[in-house]
Motif scaffolding. Structure first.
Motif, PDB file in Angstrom:
ATOM      1  N   LYS A  33       0.800  -1.216   0.000  1.00 34.97           N
ATOM      2  CA  LYS A  33       0.000   0.000   0.000  1.00 34.97           C
ATOM      3  C   LYS A  33       0.835   1.271   0.000  1.00 34.97           C
ATOM      4  O   LYS A  33       1.921   1.317   0.579  1.00 34.97           O
ATOM      5  N   MET A  34       0.309   2.283  -0.656  1.00 33.53           N
ATOM      6  CA  MET A  34       0.759   3.665  -0.500  1.00 33.53           C
ATOM      7  C   MET A  34      -0.332   4.379   0.283  1.00 33.53           C
ATOM      8  O   MET A  34      -1.523   4.193   0.009  1.00 33.53           O
ATOM      9  N   THR A  35       0.035   5.178   1.279  1.00 34.74           N
ATOM     10  CA  THR A  35      -0.970   5.823   2.111  1.00 34.74           C
ATOM     11  C   THR A  35      -0.728   7.322   2.220  1.00 34.74           C
ATOM     12  O   THR A  35       0.413   7.798   2.135  1.00 34.74           O
ATOM     13  N   PHE A  36      -1.823   8.056   2.402  1.00 36.11           N
ATOM     14  CA  PHE A  36      -1.746   9.484   2.702  1.00 36.11           C
ATOM     15  C   PHE A  36      -2.650   9.766   3.884  1.00 36.11           C
ATOM     16  O   PHE A  36      -3.811   9.338   3.909  1.00 36.11           O
ATOM     17  N   ARG A  37      -2.113  10.462   4.888  1.00 34.32           N
ATOM     18  CA  ARG A  37      -2.872  10.873   6.059  1.00 34.32           C
ATOM     19  C   ARG A  37      -2.687  12.378   6.251  1.00 34.32           C
ATOM     20  O   ARG A  37      -1.571  12.848   6.454  1.00 34.32           O
ATOM     21  N   SER A  38      -3.774  13.128   6.179  1.00 32.62           N
ATOM     22  CA  SER A  38      -3.656  14.573   6.294  1.00 32.62           C
ATOM     23  C   SER A  38      -3.328  14.987   7.726  1.00 32.62           C
ATOM     24  O   SER A  38      -3.689  14.313   8.691  1.00 32.62           O
ATOM     25  N   THR A  39      -2.636  16.109   7.837  1.00 31.89           N
ATOM     26  CA  THR A  39      -2.305  16.687   9.137  1.00 31.89           C
ATOM     27  C   THR A  39      -2.771  18.130   9.254  1.00 31.89           C
ATOM     28  O   THR A  39      -2.708  18.714  10.331  1.00 31.89           O
ATOM     29  N   GLY A  40      -3.233  18.723   8.156  1.00 30.02           N
ATOM     30  CA  GLY A  40      -3.687  20.110   8.187  1.00 30.02           C
ATOM     31  C   GLY A  40      -4.232  20.526   6.838  1.00 30.02           C
ATOM     32  O   GLY A  40      -4.151  19.782   5.852  1.00 30.02           O
ATOM     33  N   ALA A  41      -4.811  21.727   6.790  1.00 28.63           N
ATOM     34  CA  ALA A  41      -5.384  22.232   5.557  1.00 28.63           C
ATOM     35  C   ALA A  41      -5.460  23.746   5.604  1.00 28.63           C
ATOM     36  O   ALA A  41      -5.516  24.347   6.685  1.00 28.63           O
ATOM     37  N   GLU A  42      -5.463  24.377   4.433  1.00 29.85           N
ATOM     38  CA  GLU A  42      -5.574  25.827   4.371  1.00 29.85           C
ATOM     39  C   GLU A  42      -6.232  26.241   3.060  1.00 29.85           C
ATOM     40  O   GLU A  42      -6.181  25.510   2.064  1.00 29.85           O
ATOM     41  N   GLN A  43      -6.860  27.417   3.068  1.00 33.10           N
ATOM     42  CA  GLN A  43      -7.478  27.943   1.868  1.00 33.10           C
ATOM     43  C   GLN A  43      -6.480  28.794   1.110  1.00 33.10           C
ATOM     44  O   GLN A  43      -5.770  29.613   1.687  1.00 33.10           O
ATOM     45  N   LEU A  44      -6.425  28.607  -0.223  1.00 32.58           N
ATOM     46  CA  LEU A  44      -5.541  29.397  -1.068  1.00 32.58           C
ATOM     47  C   LEU A  44      -6.272  30.563  -1.713  1.00 32.58           C
ATOM     48  O   LEU A  44      -5.659  31.496  -2.205  1.00 32.58           O
TER      49      LEU A  44
END
Length: 206
Positions: free
Chosen positions: A108-119
């Motif tokens: 598997k390849m995995t992605f787990r988000s840690t934050g987000a922002e509006q551009l």
């Protein structure tokens, strides 16, 4: 819609709730990525003269959208590496081998988000950790919110489209071959693309 506006203190988050867009608030909930209507792909330069495009046919994931506190929204994606498809069976076999993804050891390849922002507008940047094989590194993905809708089966959907660029060598993917005329067979830079449709989970029964 400010899906992922970052608010870092109590005053700001209170203001965000007070001025929340009703349409945005209605998006709050857990969503399951619909693999039949989503795609995760890549493009890489081959032999210095052309691009090879491929995709991963098997993937799953969830989005947790928070309309009241959008910065708390999260994303989680798992990709089955054996499902890689570039349209050439021999090439796909090589990519599955130990020279590249070594799918028997690292399925598997995995992605787990840690934050987000509006551009700006409906454009967002999701920050998280991407793991390929046994290497985990930070990754930022720029996405555009495509909107929300109820499909013909009554499912509430949201859509996102976007991508990012990585250096595959950062994840230990270093196999290459030198060309007689100079240069190498496979570029280090890889473009990743995401076209995501996700279905909102039904509200629990009262």
């Amino acid at each position: 819609m400010g899906l992922f506006n970052r608010k870092n203190d109590t005053a700001e988050t209170t203001t965000a709730v007070a001025t929340a867009d009703p349409a945005l608030a209605g998006l709050t909930g857990e969503y399951t990525i619909d693999p039949a209507h989503s795609s995760i792909g890549f493009t890489v330069r081959h032999a210095m003269v052309t691009n090879v495009r491929g995709s991963f046919g098997e993937h799953e994931g969830t989005l947790q959208l928070d309309g009241a506190y959008p910065y708390r929204s999260t994303a989680s994606i798992d990709v089955a590496m054996a499902s890689i498809d570039t349209g050439i069976a021999d090439r796909d076999g090589h990519l599955r081998s130990g020279d590249f993804f070594d799918v028997e050891r690292f399925p598997k390849m995995t992605f787990r988000s840690t934050g987000a922002e509006q551009l700006g507008g409906d454009r967002y940047r999701i920050i998280g950790d991407l793991t390929i094989k046994d290497v985990t590194r930070p990754l930022a993905i720029d996405l555009e919110f495509q909107g929300s809708a109820t499909d013909v089966y009554g499912n509430e959907r949201v859509g996102f489209e976007g991508g990012t660029e990585i250096l595959r060598s950062d994840w230990g993917l270093t196999w290459n071959a030198a060309l007689e005329a100079g240069g190498v067979m496979v570029s280090d830079k890889v473009k990743l693309t995401f076209d995501i449709s996700a279905i909102k989970a039904a509200a629990p029964a009262a």
